[in-house]
Design a protein around this motif. Sequence first.
Motif, PDB file in Angstrom:
ATOM      1  N   ALA A  17       1.952   2.715  -0.873  1.00  0.00           N
ATOM      2  CA  ALA A  17       2.790   3.450   0.103  1.00  0.00           C
ATOM      3  C   ALA A  17       2.395   4.801   0.153  1.00  0.00           C
ATOM      4  O   ALA A  17       2.702   5.572   1.036  1.00  0.00           O
ATOM      5  CB  ALA A  17       4.243   3.249  -0.507  1.00  0.00           C
ATOM      6  N   GLY A  53      -0.281   5.516   2.814  1.00  0.00           N
ATOM      7  CA  GLY A  53       0.297   5.320   3.917  1.00  0.00           C
ATOM      8  C   GLY A  53       0.707   4.007   4.640  1.00  0.00           C
ATOM      9  O   GLY A  53       0.793   3.634   5.880  1.00  0.00           O
ATOM     10  N   TYR A  54       0.621   3.030   3.631  1.00  0.00           N
ATOM     11  CA  TYR A  54       0.777   1.582   3.997  1.00  0.00           C
ATOM     12  C   TYR A  54       2.443   1.327   4.223  1.00  0.00           C
ATOM     13  O   TYR A  54       2.826   1.239   3.057  1.00  0.00           O
ATOM     14  CB  TYR A  54       0.199   0.688   3.260  1.00  0.00           C
ATOM     15  CG  TYR A  54      -1.377   0.632   3.405  1.00  0.00           C
ATOM     16  CD1 TYR A  54      -1.889  -0.275   4.126  1.00  0.00           C
ATOM     17  CD2 TYR A  54      -2.159   1.709   2.813  1.00  0.00           C
ATOM     18  CE1 TYR A  54      -3.332  -0.298   4.521  1.00  0.00           C
ATOM     19  CE2 TYR A  54      -3.507   1.521   2.974  1.00  0.00           C
ATOM     20  CZ  TYR A  54      -3.987   0.586   3.967  1.00  0.00           C
ATOM     21  OH  TYR A  54      -5.268   0.613   4.293  1.00  0.00           O
ATOM     22  N   SER A  55       2.950   1.723   5.335  1.00  0.00           N
ATOM     23  CA  SER A  55       4.374   1.413   5.379  1.00  0.00           C
ATOM     24  C   SER A  55       4.752   0.053   5.729  1.00  0.00           C
ATOM     25  O   SER A  55       5.850  -0.241   5.785  1.00  0.00           O
ATOM     26  CB  SER A  55       4.836   2.460   6.318  1.00  0.00           C
ATOM     27  OG  SER A  55       4.473   2.633   7.694  1.00  0.00           O
ATOM     28  N   SER A  56       4.032  -0.599   6.542  1.00  0.00           N
ATOM     29  CA  SER A  56       4.218  -2.015   7.069  1.00  0.00           C
ATOM     30  C   SER A  56       3.933  -2.888   5.739  1.00  0.00           C
ATOM     31  O   SER A  56       2.852  -3.050   5.163  1.00  0.00           O
ATOM     32  CB  SER A  56       3.336  -2.452   8.247  1.00  0.00           C
ATOM     33  OG  SER A  56       3.127  -3.844   8.138  1.00  0.00           O
ATOM     34  N   THR A  74       0.545  -3.934   3.770  1.00  0.00           N
ATOM     35  CA  THR A  74       0.512  -3.665   2.266  1.00  0.00           C
ATOM     36  C   THR A  74      -0.012  -4.937   1.587  1.00  0.00           C
ATOM     37  O   THR A  74      -0.736  -5.018   0.591  1.00  0.00           O
ATOM     38  CB  THR A  74       1.970  -3.298   1.767  1.00  0.00           C
ATOM     39  OG1 THR A  74       2.194  -2.094   2.446  1.00  0.00           O
ATOM     40  CG2 THR A  74       1.887  -3.025   0.303  1.00  0.00           C
ATOM     41  N   LEU A 103       7.947  -1.627  -2.561  1.00  0.00           N
ATOM     42  CA  LEU A 103       7.626  -0.969  -1.526  1.00  0.00           C
ATOM     43  C   LEU A 103       8.692  -0.102  -0.729  1.00  0.00           C
ATOM     44  O   LEU A 103       8.528   0.900  -0.227  1.00  0.00           O
ATOM     45  CB  LEU A 103       6.887  -1.843  -0.347  1.00  0.00           C
ATOM     46  CG  LEU A 103       6.429  -1.557   0.698  1.00  0.00           C
ATOM     47  CD1 LEU A 103       5.116  -0.331   0.653  1.00  0.00           C
ATOM     48  CD2 LEU A 103       5.903  -2.382   1.952  1.00  0.00           C
ATOM     49  N   SER A 119       9.463   3.045  -2.566  1.00  0.00           N
ATOM     50  CA  SER A 119       8.528   3.975  -2.381  1.00  0.00           C
ATOM     51  C   SER A 119       8.663   4.602  -1.267  1.00  0.00           C
ATOM     52  O   SER A 119       8.288   5.865  -0.680  1.00  0.00           O
ATOM     53  CB  SER A 119       7.189   3.322  -2.583  1.00  0.00           C
ATOM     54  OG  SER A 119       7.106   2.666  -3.873  1.00  0.00           O
ATOM     55  N   LEU A 120       9.070   3.740   0.097  1.00  0.00           N
ATOM     56  CA  LEU A 120       9.097   4.261   1.327  1.00  0.00           C
ATOM     57  C   LEU A 120      10.566   4.993   1.633  1.00  0.00           C
ATOM     58  O   LEU A 120      10.876   5.447   2.548  1.00  0.00           O
ATOM     59  CB  LEU A 120       8.858   3.449   2.429  1.00  0.00           C
ATOM     60  CG  LEU A 120       7.439   2.663   2.347  1.00  0.00           C
ATOM     61  CD1 LEU A 120       7.360   1.368   3.319  1.00  0.00           C
ATOM     62  CD2 LEU A 120       6.462   3.511   2.700  1.00  0.00           C
ATOM     63  N   SER A 137      13.090   3.423   2.166  1.00  0.00           N
ATOM     64  CA  SER A 137      13.776   2.547   3.391  1.00  0.00           C
ATOM     65  C   SER A 137      14.632   1.478   2.759  1.00  0.00           C
ATOM     66  O   SER A 137      14.362   0.849   1.794  1.00  0.00           O
ATOM     67  CB  SER A 137      12.805   2.027   4.426  1.00  0.00           C
ATOM     68  OG  SER A 137      11.724   2.749   4.612  1.00  0.00           O
ATOM     69  N   VAL A 192      12.141  -2.818   5.861  1.00  0.00           N
ATOM     70  CA  VAL A 192      10.772  -3.157   5.611  1.00  0.00           C
ATOM     71  C   VAL A 192      10.457  -4.517   5.693  1.00  0.00           C
ATOM     72  O   VAL A 192       9.428  -4.945   6.475  1.00  0.00           O
ATOM     73  CB  VAL A 192      10.416  -2.985   3.847  1.00  0.00           C
ATOM     74  CG1 VAL A 192       9.159  -3.459   3.565  1.00  0.00           C
ATOM     75  CG2 VAL A 192      10.600  -1.603   3.626  1.00  0.00           C
TER      76      VAL A 192
END
Lengths: 992, 107
Positions: A529, A532-535, A539, A563, A566-567, A569, A574
Amino acid sequence: MSTRLAKGGRLIDRAAPQDFTFNGKRLRGFKGDTLAAALLANDQMLVGRSFKYHRPRGIVASGAEEPNALVNMGEGGRFEPNQRTTTTELFDGLTCTSQNHFPSLEFDIGVLNNYAARFLPAGFYYKTFIHPRAAWKHVFEPIIRQSAGLGKVPKDRDADRYEQAYAFCDLLITGGGIAGLQAALTAGKAGKRVWLMEQTAHWGGRAPVDGVEIDGTPAEAWVKNAVQALEAMENVTMRLRCMAAGSYDHGYVLADEKVADHTPGDGRPRHRLWRIRAGQIIAATGAIERPLSFAGNDIPGVMLAAAMRDYLVNWAVAPGDRTVVVTNNDDAYRTAIALKEAGLEVPVILDARATVTGDLPAKARALGIRVEAGKAIAKVKGGKRVTSVAICAQAGQGAVLEEIACDAVAMSGGWSPVVHLWSHCGGKLNWDAAQAHFAPDPARPPLNHDGSALVVTAGAASGVLLAGDVLANATAAAGGDVAPVASGPVEAAMEPVWVMPQGATIDLRMKMWLDYQNDVKVSDVQLAAREGYSSVEHTKRYTTLGMATDQGKLSNINGLAVLADSLSSPIPQVGTTTFRPPYTPVTFGALAGEARGDIFQPLRQTPIHAWHEAHNAYFEPVGLWRRPYCYPRPGETHEQAVHREVVNTRTNVGLLDASTLGKIIVKGPDAGKFLDMLYTNVMSNLGIGKCRYGLMCSEQGFLSDDGVVARIDEDTWLCHTTSGGADRIHAWMEDWLQCEWWDWQVYTANVTEQFAQIAVVGPNARKVLEKLGGMDVSKEALPFMQWADGEMGGFRVRAYRISFSGELSYEIAVPASEGRAFWDALVTAGAEFGMMPYGTEGLHVLRAEKGFIMIGDETDGTVIPQDLNLGWAISKKKADYLGKRGQERPFLASPDRWKLVGLETLDGSVIPDGSIAPAPGTNANGQRNTQGRVTSTYYSPTLKRGIAMGLVKGGLSRVGETIEMTRLDGSTLQVKIVDPVFYDKEGEKQNV
Amino acid sequence: MLILECPYCGVKAEETELAPGGEAHLKRFGPGSPDEDFEAYMFARKNPKGVHFERWRHAYGCGKWFLAARCTATLEVFGTYPAQTTEPPADIVAKIMAKRPDWKGYK
């Protein structure tokens, strides 16, 4: 230690001991055990090593979701890697070994990776193996290949057989727990044709283990009655050990029935793959318990709470003497209560919830079990086995309050519905915040062909977890309205816990496993995360979360919750990764079914096939046909046989089985008009009794097939196609007739297999036919490129004077049923004229000597007839034919196109197949330019030197030039461009 | 694995019995046609997410080509009809309109 209890075990038969071995160690279990239960009964908690860090791994679950306890099963022809011990039924004589370690399970060198774990984070491969470039091929890749993969690859041919079967039903119910049984009862009574399948060997699912009461009787008795009632219904089919692997378009379901996994070698097929068409599917697939993420949650001895209850109740196995229970919900209390009631120690129940009320905790307290609210596990201690847990506050960072000695930990992080069959074909999910799981959204189901809901879920798969709700939900799913009543304790709400304790330090998070098999930890997902791995899909691939053989059944929800956190969201935003079939792995043997060995695919044989076999033919595949390549004599190589056959055909006479040649009759008032559209030249003006060579192109103008057309009568033509092209060309004709020119009166019939066709080829051909006697085959009566019906040696024949060799040649067709007899008659008649059969390779050499093209050699779907100097076979007068507009495109008229030439080496040697002609400079991709390639290359026994055809830039305008060609190995040779007709340029020999 | 009813023989055929033939209702452009028309005929395909018209052949059945109207997203089938037509029959168009009010038509 884990051990078998003296009493209990609802699924085992203590009177039937079963001997088995694990890593060579002789162990004993009971009939009814799973392999996992039997291993635990023998205190074998350590069963494997993890993929990346080679950490010790124990049994975590009791069913299909097990990520750790995979073994190599069986030996020799029955060896199979990665078999889940939790779903493998024990049988007498079972042998298995643990996986992914060297030299032994107890002592594994690969565990060094564990100590270097700090340097092997998520995305390690992508970050590390980049420079230096050459190191990839010589250092990194060999090492990675050595350490990749779980289990071993089977080396022997599979000793078992597998079968496939079809089934059709109104309603397919997957899952034989109380939800599936109740749905089947409801639909069965309504008269529907029902299929009910259960992946394990037992009906009833969890309810009997959990002590549910239904309509006032224990679940066990209710299940027994339900099964009996269903068995009495003729419209209900029931299958145990049958796993629905995937659901697909319009109610297609693939299911794998493990018929004889537990009785190997008893003669039955090992698996049966069901291909089912269901009007509707009810997924009563239950739910899977989630682990909790605390440090050391992967140490052998840490198990899912419900799994531990299963082992205790079903198989009378206690995984530990002193078990700490850790939970965020009431259900895990059932495990604590069951352990306590079995006389085992439960030192403490750690409940992450701040307040703990409800019936089950009250009962646990009443049994004298210490219940700690708001507490968590800071760390599990132990190496190959749990030794103790350190307790902390769930709200804190992990400061240890107390350490408690224990040898097992039962954890429960809540339950996730099994939504695979719902999601495979497009069903959508909703996030249920109260139960912290994704559940099917009934408003957005996968659709059937008529727009109705294809899949409905029933019971826990719908997200309802209490027995009473499960039965009501299942009844409604099957269209019923009266559900049985189930009673049970009132359960308090669970509270989502994704990290334990919630403020855990990095040291702890680096020891919190999400994916046990692939070694993905909380810290890895958090790192992804940060990078930059938001998808969630990215991930997954970056960290390998959920990519192991269990496909994330335990890890996905926990991973995406971490995840999402961490984001910052919400979890539903997600989303989940895509659910793809199969639900659990299906062995290749089942997918192949009977299609192996001799019946791998259907073979086509000519009526003369048996003669070829009896005369030592060496066969080659031509489409699904098997054709003689050559007929080697004792002591001859294939090459020598081909040379002999070619020389004999040129000097005496050869005999070829040409029955595979495509034969399509085109008939009707508009047949001539139709053939003029199909072929590039004119066929409508062909005289009756005459033959003409023709070319067919695709609409793009590229050459697609060729062959000789014969005009049979006023409105009938017979089109010969290539051997491999008959079905394709027939379909092509039908496409145009049905979809474009449907008002034209034309009929087609593919009569390829109705006739045997035999080519008699060579200077003595006429003598052989005259010897047979019958019709006049003289030059005057049957000139070149004509045909005639007649009688020959007592056979009704149609003889064509056509030649693919340049020799005097007759192709003679007889009804297929007379093909073999006619062949025998020819063999006898030809003996005195030196006649020998020749095969397809001889045919190729003969045609190449004459410069005749072969579809598939000189053409590859990008070649137009003009490239092959066949402009003479293209009508300039016709307004239209298929491919004419395509050929009008300017780039096809370019002088730079590669065109057909003959090629020969300066020393007479043969140019190797695959040779190309490089040209100066490089193209836009930095690759060397080329100016041509070889398309056919042979040794000509007639000319006693190598001959070849090829496509070269500029074509025949360059005859006489010498160019350099490169062999496949990179070496070069000098090649001269010549005319492609190497033999009998004037064509005198075929026209005699 | 779709099921499509063959309008000729009435068989509800499984996809393994059928051969796909791509987009339906293409207009053929022959010699002398403008490049743009020929390009569209050869290469331009709608590939919609939603209502689509396709060619299918009952290859392992009666051998006939037929056309199918279906939704590529939900796999709902609106109907099948014989190939000897240049545009979808009115009853199928009406059925699609009823189920997909925002559908823009087959062109």
